[in-house]
Each structure stands twice: as C-alpha cells, then as structure tokens.
Design a protein around this motif. Structure first.
Motif, mmCIF file in Angstrom:
data_model
loop_
_atom_site.group_PDB
_atom_site.id
_atom_site.type_symbol
_atom_site.label_atom_id
_atom_site.label_comp_id
_atom_site.label_asym_id
_atom_site.label_seq_id
_atom_site.Cartn_x
_atom_site.Cartn_y
_atom_site.Cartn_z
ATOM 1 N N PRO A 8 1.178 -1.243 0.244
ATOM 2 C CA PRO A 8 0.271 -0.431 -0.120
ATOM 3 C C PRO A 8 0.655 1.394 0.559
ATOM 4 C CG PRO A 8 -1.221 -1.366 1.215
ATOM 5 C CD PRO A 8 0.193 -2.209 1.683
ATOM 6 N N GLY A 9 0.620 2.125 -0.805
ATOM 7 C CA GLY A 9 1.646 3.646 -0.788
ATOM 8 C C GLY A 9 2.028 3.262 -1.504
ATOM 9 N N TYR A 10 2.543 2.108 -2.083
ATOM 10 C CA TYR A 10 4.190 2.401 -3.186
ATOM 11 C C TYR A 10 3.563 2.518 -4.387
ATOM 12 C CZ TYR A 10 7.914 0.409 -5.330
ATOM 13 O OH TYR A 10 9.460 -0.219 -6.518
ATOM 14 N N SER A 11 4.018 3.582 -5.544
ATOM 15 C CA SER A 11 3.800 3.949 -6.132
ATOM 16 C C SER A 11 4.038 4.175 -7.290
ATOM 17 C CB SER A 11 2.006 5.326 -6.093
ATOM 18 O OG SER A 11 3.367 6.422 -5.424
ATOM 19 N N ALA A 12 5.183 3.856 -6.978
ATOM 20 C CA ALA A 12 6.319 3.849 -7.984
ATOM 21 C C ALA A 12 6.259 3.533 -10.119
ATOM 22 C CB ALA A 12 7.899 3.282 -8.384
ATOM 23 N N GLY A 13 6.194 4.574 -10.701
ATOM 24 C CA GLY A 13 5.413 4.372 -12.424
ATOM 25 C C GLY A 13 4.301 4.597 -12.171
ATOM 26 N N THR A 14 3.570 4.776 -11.701
ATOM 27 C CA THR A 14 2.309 5.371 -11.495
ATOM 28 C C THR A 14 2.623 6.729 -12.250
ATOM 29 O OG1 THR A 14 1.498 5.521 -9.240
ATOM 30 C CG2 THR A 14 1.903 2.851 -9.877
ATOM 31 N N LEU A 84 2.343 5.754 16.019
ATOM 32 C CA LEU A 84 1.688 5.397 15.477
ATOM 33 C C LEU A 84 1.723 4.053 14.593
ATOM 34 C CD1 LEU A 84 0.691 8.442 13.575
ATOM 35 C CD2 LEU A 84 -0.603 7.390 15.607
ATOM 36 N N GLY A 85 1.523 3.200 15.423
ATOM 37 C CA GLY A 85 1.683 1.327 15.026
ATOM 38 C C GLY A 85 1.534 1.771 13.208
ATOM 39 N N ASP A 86 0.241 2.132 12.906
ATOM 40 C CA ASP A 86 0.222 1.184 11.851
ATOM 41 C C ASP A 86 0.810 2.075 11.279
ATOM 42 O OD1 ASP A 86 -1.917 -0.301 12.146
ATOM 43 O OD2 ASP A 86 -3.276 1.147 12.171
ATOM 44 N N TYR A 87 1.145 3.466 10.909
ATOM 45 C CA TYR A 87 1.909 3.837 10.141
ATOM 46 C C TYR A 87 3.804 3.275 10.308
ATOM 47 C CZ TYR A 87 3.877 8.314 8.752
ATOM 48 O OH TYR A 87 4.529 9.590 7.850
ATOM 49 N N LEU A 88 3.973 3.709 11.045
ATOM 50 C CA LEU A 88 5.375 2.704 10.958
ATOM 51 C C LEU A 88 5.338 0.941 10.319
ATOM 52 C CD1 LEU A 88 6.184 3.001 15.260
ATOM 53 C CD2 LEU A 88 7.729 3.752 13.540
ATOM 54 N N GLY A 89 4.016 0.692 10.962
ATOM 55 C CA GLY A 89 4.105 -0.748 9.507
ATOM 56 C C GLY A 89 4.169 -0.270 8.697
ATOM 57 N N ALA A 90 3.295 0.240 8.099
ATOM 58 C CA ALA A 90 3.648 0.579 6.392
ATOM 59 C C ALA A 90 4.397 1.717 6.015
ATOM 60 C CB ALA A 90 1.559 1.900 5.801
ATOM 61 N N VAL A 91 4.884 2.665 6.167
ATOM 62 C CA VAL A 91 6.409 2.955 5.913
ATOM 63 C C VAL A 91 7.086 1.418 5.855
ATOM 64 C CG1 VAL A 91 7.870 4.244 6.533
ATOM 65 C CG2 VAL A 91 5.657 5.667 6.827
ATOM 66 N N ARG A 124 6.449 18.402 4.591
ATOM 67 C CA ARG A 124 5.076 19.073 4.717
ATOM 68 C C ARG A 124 4.064 18.642 3.827
ATOM 69 N NH1 ARG A 124 8.144 23.391 6.647
ATOM 70 N NH2 ARG A 124 7.590 22.613 8.642
ATOM 71 N N SER A 125 4.862 19.171 2.536
ATOM 72 C CA SER A 125 3.670 19.528 1.727
ATOM 73 C C SER A 125 3.382 17.724 0.925
ATOM 74 C CB SER A 125 4.555 19.464 0.133
ATOM 75 O OG SER A 125 6.073 18.834 -0.311
ATOM 76 N N LYS A 126 3.164 16.639 1.577
ATOM 77 C CA LYS A 126 3.055 15.551 1.337
ATOM 78 C C LYS A 126 3.004 14.172 2.516
ATOM 79 C CE LYS A 126 1.729 13.264 -2.825
ATOM 80 N NZ LYS A 126 1.753 13.077 -4.233
ATOM 81 N N LYS A 127 3.804 14.473 4.004
ATOM 82 C CA LYS A 127 4.161 13.831 4.904
ATOM 83 C C LYS A 127 2.474 13.117 5.371
ATOM 84 C CE LYS A 127 6.254 12.248 8.696
ATOM 85 N NZ LYS A 127 4.722 12.256 9.782
ATOM 86 N N ASN A 128 2.391 12.383 5.522
ATOM 87 C CA ASN A 128 1.190 11.647 6.333
ATOM 88 C C ASN A 128 -0.285 11.350 5.540
ATOM 89 O OD1 ASN A 128 2.173 11.998 8.504
ATOM 90 N ND2 ASN A 128 1.859 13.811 9.521
ATOM 91 N N ARG A 129 -0.139 11.770 4.192
ATOM 92 C CA ARG A 129 -0.923 11.813 2.651
ATOM 93 C C ARG A 129 -1.234 9.956 2.300
ATOM 94 N NH1 ARG A 129 -0.949 16.741 -0.846
ATOM 95 N NH2 ARG A 129 -1.213 18.856 0.802
ATOM 96 N N THR A 130 0.004 9.775 2.387
ATOM 97 C CA THR A 130 -0.511 8.142 1.902
ATOM 98 C C THR A 130 -0.627 7.520 3.001
ATOM 99 O OG1 THR A 130 2.447 8.700 0.218
ATOM 100 C CG2 THR A 130 1.441 6.440 1.003
ATOM 101 N N ASP A 131 -0.151 7.350 3.927
ATOM 102 C CA ASP A 131 -0.810 6.422 4.949
ATOM 103 C C ASP A 131 -2.509 7.249 5.717
ATOM 104 O OD1 ASP A 131 0.481 4.143 4.557
ATOM 105 O OD2 ASP A 131 1.977 5.583 4.857
ATOM 106 N N GLY A 132 -2.916 8.431 5.624
ATOM 107 C CA GLY A 132 -3.961 9.185 6.752
ATOM 108 C C GLY A 132 -2.998 8.564 7.792
ATOM 109 N N ALA A 133 -2.261 9.345 8.157
ATOM 110 C CA ALA A 133 -1.573 9.797 9.185
ATOM 111 C C ALA A 133 -1.355 10.480 9.839
ATOM 112 C CB ALA A 133 -0.242 8.910 9.428
#
Length: 197
Positions: A8-14, A84-91, A124-133
């Motif tokens: 989730p959130g890995y969007s290289a080449g998209t 934030l455990g979910d955020y740490l896991g996603a990253v 700050r321009s995109k931090k947290n957006r990928t995971d809704g953290a």
C-alpha cells in the motif's frame, strides 16, 4: 519482500507520481559530483542478491535505531507523542521495497520521478497523506540527511554475509553510500527553493 504491487502506498511508475523537476541530465551531473559510475551500478546490483533475503533483518536494525532515538521516532508519532504503529508498519513495507529498489539500481525517469515523490512524502507538502496518518507534519531535513551514515554503516555487515571478497564488499558499500547521497540530495528538492537546488 512481497511483490511491490501489493505494498500500500508504493506508487513508483504510476500516474499518481508527478514528474521530477530534476532532469536526467541534471542527475547525470549529480552522478559525476559523487563519482558514481557504471561500476557502482554493477556493485549495487550484486548487492541485490546479497540483501534480498535479509530485508527484514536490516529493517529490524534500522527501526531499532530510530526507535531508540526519540527525536527520530517523533516523525512517526501522534501529537500526544505516542508512536503510530500502523503508520510505522506501512512505512516499513515501503522502506523494505526501497532497499530492493536501491539495489536494483534502475536510474531511469520512473526512478527519478519516484525519488521526487519520496522527498515530498518526507516534507510537509505530502507527509502523512499516503497513509492518512496523524503524525508530525515533516521529517526535519537535518535528520533525513544525517541518517545516511547510520543507514550505510549498519548495512555493511549484511553486505558481508554472502562470502564475497573484502574488496567486493567494500565496493558494494561504497556504491550504497553514493546512491544514498544521490537519493537524499534528490529528496532535498522538496525542502529547497527551486532556484537554490
């Protein structure tokens, strides 16, 4: 590591990834500045075979380092200071893919564009957006840049585990250091005024 398409959130080449403002010609000059050449690419690709089955162990070391330093862990914490455990896991899943992507050394436009995206995701321009953290709004650039040393220093023992000669291990390690310097410099584009980059 699992297939990158399942991260989730890995969007290289998209189409979700904008074109980098840094051109391939600019990147070629950056490579010259850090003495990064085709030999480094060969040794990064050699490192892929060495590291591909060690990704989780490497991440354990890196996450242990971040977790042991509250000022670094803060990038993954809620406003009350709790991690934030979910955020740490996603990253972590994307960080593991970053190891493989770095070792694959595919320095094409797709890769360059994704480096820009990674930089935006730390800024700050995109931090947290990928995971809704609901974590801190930025990874301070000083931390991003200074982590080059612990990341590359702690990688060296993993590079040595496949029985390659000391010379080959040194060349893989040097290639990783150069690549990390190049990548963090590209990530800094989000932090630096366009005319100053």
């Amino acid at each position: 590591m699992s297939d990158s398409l399942n991260i989730p959130g890995y969007s290289a080449g998209t189409t979700a990834v904008a074109a980098s403002p840094v051109t391939l010609a600019d990147f070629a000059l950056m490579r010259k500045s850090v003495l990064f050449d085709d030999q480094d690419i060969r040794y990064l690709r050699l490192s892929h075979e060495v590291l591909k089955d060690q990704v989780e162990a490497i991440l354990d070391v890196w996450y242990g380092f971040v977790g042991a330093n509250p000022h670094l862990l803060a990038a993954f914490c809620a406003h009350d200071g709790q991690p934030l455990g979910d955020y740490l896991g996603a990253v972590r899943r994307r960080f593991g893919q970053w190891i493989l992507d770095t070792a694959r050394a595919e320095y094409d436009q797709r890769w360059l564009d994704y480096q820009h995206e990674i930089g935006l995701r730390h800024h700050r321009s995109k931090k947290n957006r990928t995971d809704g953290a609901a974590a801190s709004a930025i990874v301070p650039f000083r931390d991003l840049f200074l982590l080059i040393y612990p990341i590359t220093f702690t990688l060296r023992p993993f590079l040595a585990k496949a029985g390659h000669s000391a010379e080959d291990v040194e060349k893989m390690h040097a290639a990783w250091l150069k690549s990390c310097l190049l990548q963090v410099t590209l990530w800094s584009r989000a932090y630096v005024n366009a005319g100053d980059f």
